[in-house]
Design an enzyme around this catalytic site. Structure first.
Site, PDB file in Angstrom:
ATOM      1  N   SER A  93       6.598 -46.395 -32.858  1.00 29.15           N
ATOM      2  CA  SER A  93       7.860 -46.796 -32.236  1.00 29.15           C
ATOM      3  C   SER A  93       8.962 -46.648 -33.263  1.00 29.15           C
ATOM      4  CB  SER A  93       7.783 -48.255 -31.771  1.00 29.15           C
ATOM      5  OG  SER A  93       9.002 -48.659 -31.175  1.00 29.15           O
ATOM      6  N   ARG A 345       4.922 -39.908 -29.243  1.00 21.44           N
ATOM      7  CA  ARG A 345       4.373 -40.729 -28.145  1.00 21.44           C
ATOM      8  C   ARG A 345       5.359 -40.707 -26.986  1.00 21.44           C
ATOM      9  NH1 ARG A 345       1.615 -42.750 -24.683  1.00 21.44           N
ATOM     10  NH2 ARG A 345       0.340 -44.633 -24.819  1.00 21.44           N
ATOM     11  N   THR A 381       9.497 -53.388 -27.186  1.00 14.38           N
ATOM     12  CA  THR A 381       8.425 -54.211 -27.753  1.00 14.38           C
ATOM     13  C   THR A 381       8.554 -55.657 -27.307  1.00 14.38           C
ATOM     14  OG1 THR A 381       8.339 -52.769 -29.700  1.00 14.38           O
ATOM     15  CG2 THR A 381       7.290 -54.919 -29.879  1.00 14.38           C
ATOM     16  N   CYS A 558       4.448 -29.747 -26.147  1.00 19.05           N
ATOM     17  CA  CYS A 558       3.402 -30.499 -26.847  1.00 19.05           C
ATOM     18  C   CYS A 558       3.781 -30.648 -28.319  1.00 19.05           C
ATOM     19  CB  CYS A 558       2.055 -29.798 -26.725  1.00 19.05           C
ATOM     20  SG  CYS A 558       0.756 -30.637 -27.675  1.00 19.05           S
ATOM     21  N   CYS A 584      -4.733 -33.181 -30.748  1.00 22.31           N
ATOM     22  CA  CYS A 584      -4.024 -34.131 -29.886  1.00 22.31           C
ATOM     23  C   CYS A 584      -3.653 -35.423 -30.618  1.00 22.31           C
ATOM     24  CB  CYS A 584      -4.891 -34.457 -28.685  1.00 22.31           C
ATOM     25  SG  CYS A 584      -4.147 -35.601 -27.512  1.00 22.31           S
ATOM     26  N   CYS A 587      -0.171 -38.412 -27.261  1.00 24.07           N
ATOM     27  CA  CYS A 587       1.178 -38.753 -26.785  1.00 24.07           C
ATOM     28  C   CYS A 587       1.223 -38.850 -25.271  1.00 24.07           C
ATOM     29  CB  CYS A 587       2.200 -37.737 -27.297  1.00 24.07           C
ATOM     30  SG  CYS A 587       2.164 -36.141 -26.458  1.00 24.07           S
ATOM     31  N   CYS A 590       1.366 -34.083 -21.881  1.00 28.70           N
ATOM     32  CA  CYS A 590       0.820 -33.027 -21.031  1.00 28.70           C
ATOM     33  C   CYS A 590       0.466 -33.527 -19.637  1.00 28.70           C
ATOM     34  CB  CYS A 590      -0.395 -32.384 -21.689  1.00 28.70           C
ATOM     35  SG  CYS A 590      -1.698 -33.554 -22.117  1.00 28.70           S
TER      36      CYS A 590
END
Length: 615
Positions: A93, A345, A381, A558, A584, A587, A590
Site C-alpha cells: 500500500s 496490487r 486501511t 501486467c 506473478c 496483483c 489479469c
C-alpha cells in the site's frame, strides 16, 4: 512467534493446535481430478471463526473477537491463514495511514511500539505537465486530502505488528497456506476453507513432497483476502452478492521504495499529483495519479495508481510509472538513491455503490474483499480495519449466546454435531452496522467521484464534478452516477489508437520490468500446475479476440511480465499466448482487464509470490 512454514503433514500441525483435535474429513475431494492416484481424505481442524487473509481487516477482526472474549469471559477459538510465506509478505500500500480504526482497536498503540513513526508534516498536491508543475492551493482541495494527524508507514510492517498482537491474545496464525477451496455444508452454507495440496507437478503427477491440504472448518468464516480474492469472488458469484449493486471499478497500484541520502529526506513530506503522464489532454479518459512520501530514516515511497477502466489497449501502466520518475519534480527527490523494493496490487475504486452484500449463510466479506477504499482520501486501511472490527462485534454474541459450553473453545469439536453449534447462520447485523458506521458516512461523501470521470469530457468533467461533490454537496447531490460496465468492457479496439512509444529505461531512475521484478522477491515452485488459468468457455478469446482486436493488452498491463504472445507463425500469422505464471506478483489485474475476463486467478502453493518486507 508467527507460523511461517508450510504444513508438512499432520504431525507438524499437532504441535500448533490449541483447540480440539484433528478429524478426518467427510468432504469430497475435488482436487483429485488433477491426479492419477486416489487421494487420502484431508485432515480437519475446527474453530469458532476461520479468517482467510492476514491483512489489516482479517487481523483486526481476529483481535476484536479475542478482546471481546477477554472482556466478557467467554472464549472462542480463532484461526487466521495467509498465502504469503509470512504475514505481510503480500501486503502493499502507499501508505499514508489514518489511525481512526487503530485508535479504537488499541487506544494505547503508541505505548505498544506500533511501527508508526513518521507523522505527515507537509501536504502537496500538484498538477504536472511534462516538464513543469503547478501546486494547487489547499483552499481548493477537498478536506479528504488533508493529512494532518496521519502517518507515513510500511503497511507490511504494520500487519506483522498486528499479527504479533493477535497471537498475544490467543489467535492462531498460519502463514504460507493458500485457501484453495471454499467448503460448503449440505444446506449450502459456508463451512470453512481447504488449503491447497502441495507437491503436485506441472503435469499433474504426485511428487515425493506431496502433502494433502487441510480443512479449516469454522462456525463462521470471514473472508479478508484483499481486492479480488479468489474465494471471495466465488462467494460473490454463488450468493449473487452484487445483485442491485454497481459494477466494481479497479485501479492498479505500482510502487517502489527508494533509499536516498538522509540530507535529501524531509520526513513527513506527502505529495500527490494528477496530469502528466496519465492525463495529457483536458479530455483524457485515463483515471489515476501518483504519490510520493518521505519516511524515516531515509526512504522515499513512490508510486502510481492507474484506473483499469482506461480505454487505450496500448497503455502500459508499468512504463507510465517508469517515465513519471523522470519528471524534474520527482527525479530530484530520488537523486543519489537506489531502488530497493518494487511491487504491484489492484485496489477497489468503485466506492459506496459498488459495495456488495456483505453477509451470507456461514460467513461474511471484510476489508478489500468487499471494497471500502475512499478514493478521494486515497486511503482504505482504516476502513478495512473498521469493517473487520464491526464483523467481530456482530459475530461474537451469536457465537457465544450459549456461553462457553456453546463454543469450540469451551466444548471442543464435538459441538459441531449439536444444535448449539448454530451453524450456517447469516449474521446480517454486521452489514447493518457497517452501513450505519463512519465507514459508510465517509464513502457516501465521495460516492460519485470515480464515475464522474466516465462522463463526456473525461478528466475535465470529472475534476469539475469531483470539486462540486467534495467541496459543496459532500455526496448529497440529488443524482447518482452509476457504473454498469466492467473495466474490461471499457477497453476499446486497438485500431482506434496508435501504439505508444515509451522511452527506454536508463537503469538509474527507470528500470526494465524483469530487473525490477527481482526487487519484489517473487518466487514460485516452477514445477506446479499454473495458477493462472484460461477459463474453459473462453479458450478462444486470447488468440481469437485479445491479440487480434485489442493488440493483446495483457502484454502491457501486467506489472510482472506474466503474459506474452509468440511471434506470428509463418503462413498463418497466428500468435499464441504464453503465460509465465512464475513471475506473478499476485496483483490480480489479469482477472479484471483481460478481454471478457478470460483469465481465472487461483492460488498457487502457499508461500509463493512476492516477499514484501517494507511495502
Amino acid at each position: 512467534m508467527l507460523a511461517r512454514s508450510r504444513f508438512t503433514g499432520v504431525s507438524s500441525i499437532l504441535g500448533r493446535v490449541q483447540n480440539g483435535k484433528i478429524l478426518k474429513s467427510s468432504v469430497s475431494v475435488k482436487n483429485a481430478r488433477f491426479l492419477s492416484t486416489e487421494l487420502e481424505p484431508r485432515e480437519k481442524m475446527v474453530y469458532d471463526v476461520v479468517t482467510v487473509g492476514a491483512g489489516p481487516a482479517g487481523l483486526s477482526a481476529a483481535i476484536r473477537l479475542k478482546q471481546l472474549a477477554q472482556k466478557n469471559g467467554t472464549d472462542i477459538s480463532v484461526c487466521v491463514i495467509d498465502k504469503g510465506a509470512e504475514v505481510g509478505a503480500h501486503i502493499l500500500s502507499g501508505n499514508v495511514f489514518e489511525t481512526r480504526a487503530l485508535d479504537e482497536l488499541f487506544p494505547d498503540w503508541k505505548e505498544l511500539d506500533a511501527p508508526i513513526e513518521t507523522a505527515a508534516t507537509e501536504d502537496h498536491f500538484m498538477l504536472l505537465t511534462k516538464e513543469n508543475h503547478i501546486e494547487i492551493p489547499h483552499a481548493l482541495l477537498p478536506h479528504q486530502l488533508d493529512n494532518h494527524g496521519n502517518y507515513i508507514i510500511s503497511l507490511s510492517k504494520f500487519t506483522r505488528w498486528l499479527a504479533e498482537k493477535a497471537e498475544e491474545l490467543g489467535v492462531e496464525i498460519y502463514a504460507g497456506f493458500s485457501a484453495d477451496e471454499v467448503l460448503y455444508r449440505e444446506d449450502g452454507s459456508v463451512g470453512g476453507v481447504a488449503t491447497k495440496d502441495v507437491g503436485i507437478a506441472k503435469d499433474g503427477s504426485v511428487k515425493d513432497t506431496f502433502t494433502r491440504g487441510v480443512e479449516l472448518v469454522g462456525r463462521q468464516t470471514l473472508f479478508a483476502e484483499g481486492c479480488r480474492g479468489s474465494c471471495s469472488e466465488e462467494l460473490i458469484g454463488k450468493f449473487n452478492l452484487r445483485e442491485g449493486k454497481d459494477q466494481q471499478s479497479y485501479g492498479l497500484g505500482l510502487k517502489e521504495v527508494w533509499e536516498v541520502p538522509e540530507d535529501k529526506i524531509k520526513p513527513g513530506y506527502v505529495q500527490h499529483t494528477l496530469g502528466w503522464p496519465l492525463q495529457t489532454t483536458p479530455t483524457s479518459e485515463t483515471f489515476g495519479g501518483t504519490f510520493l512520501y518521505h519516511m524515516k530514516p531515509n526512504l522515499v515511497l513512490v508510486g502510481m495508481v492507474v484506473g483499469l477502466d482506461y480505454p487505450n489497449p496500448y497503455l502500459n501502466p508499468y512504463r507510465e510509472f517508469q517515465q513519471f520518475k523522470h519528471h524534474p519534480l520527482i527525479a530530484k527527490q530520488l537523486e543519489g538513491g537506489s531502488c530497493i523494493s518494487y511491487g504491484a496490487r489492484v485496489l477497489n475504486e468503485g466506492g459506496y455503490h459498488a459495495i456488495p452484500k456483505l453477509t451470507f449463510p456461514g460467513g461474511a466479506l471484510v476489508g478489500c474483499s468487499a471494497g471500502f477504499l475512499n478514493g478521494v482520501k486515497i486511503k482504505g486501511t482504516h476502513t478495512a480495519m473498521k469493517s473487520g472490527m464491526l464483523a467481530a462485534d456482530a459475530l461474537y454474541p451469536v457465537l457465544t449466546k450459549n456461553g462457553e459450553a456453546g463454543t469450540i473453545a469451551g466444548a471442543g469439536e464435538e459441538l459441531m454435531e449439536t444444535p448449539e453449534a448454530n451453524l450456517g447462520v447469516e449474521v446480517k447485523e454486521y452489514e447493518t452496522a457497517l452501513h450505519a458506521s463512519w465507514v459508510a458516512e465517509e464513502l457516501k461523501q465521495v460516492r460519485n467521484t470515480h464515475s464522474s470521470f466516465h462522463l463526456p469530457g473525461g478528466f475535465t468533467t470529472g475534476m469539475i464534478h469531483s470539486g462540486l461533490s467534495t467541496l459543496i454537496t459532500n455526496g448529497k447531490e440529488p443524482w447518482t452516477l452509476h457504473n454498469h460496465k466492467k473495466d474490461c468492457e471499457r477497453t476499446r479496439l486497438a485500431l482506434e489508437f496508435k501504439e505508444i512509444a515509451y522511452p527506454k529505461p536508463d537503469g538509474v531512475l527507470s528500470f526494465d520490468l524483469l530487473t525490477n521484478l527481482q526487487r519484489s522477491g517473487t518466487s514460485h515452485d516452477h514445477d506446479q500446475p499454473a495458477h493462472l488459468k484460461v477459463k474453459p468457455h473462453l479458450k478462444h478469446v486470447a488468440e481469437g479476440v485479445s491479440i487480434k482486436k485489442y493488440a493483446g493488452p495483457e502484454q502491457r498491463f501486467c506489472p510482472a511480465g506474466v503474459y506474452e504472445y509468440t511471434e506470428p507463425a509463418e503462413g498463418t500469422g497466428e500468435r499464441k499466448l504464453v503465460i509465465n505464471a512464475q513471475n506473478c506478483v499476485h496483483c490480480k489485474c489479469c482477472s479484471i482487464k483481460t478481454p471478457e475476463e478470460f483469465i481465472k486467478w487461483t492460488v498457487p502453493e502457499g508461500g509463493g509470490g512476492p516477499a514484501y518486507t517494507i511495502m
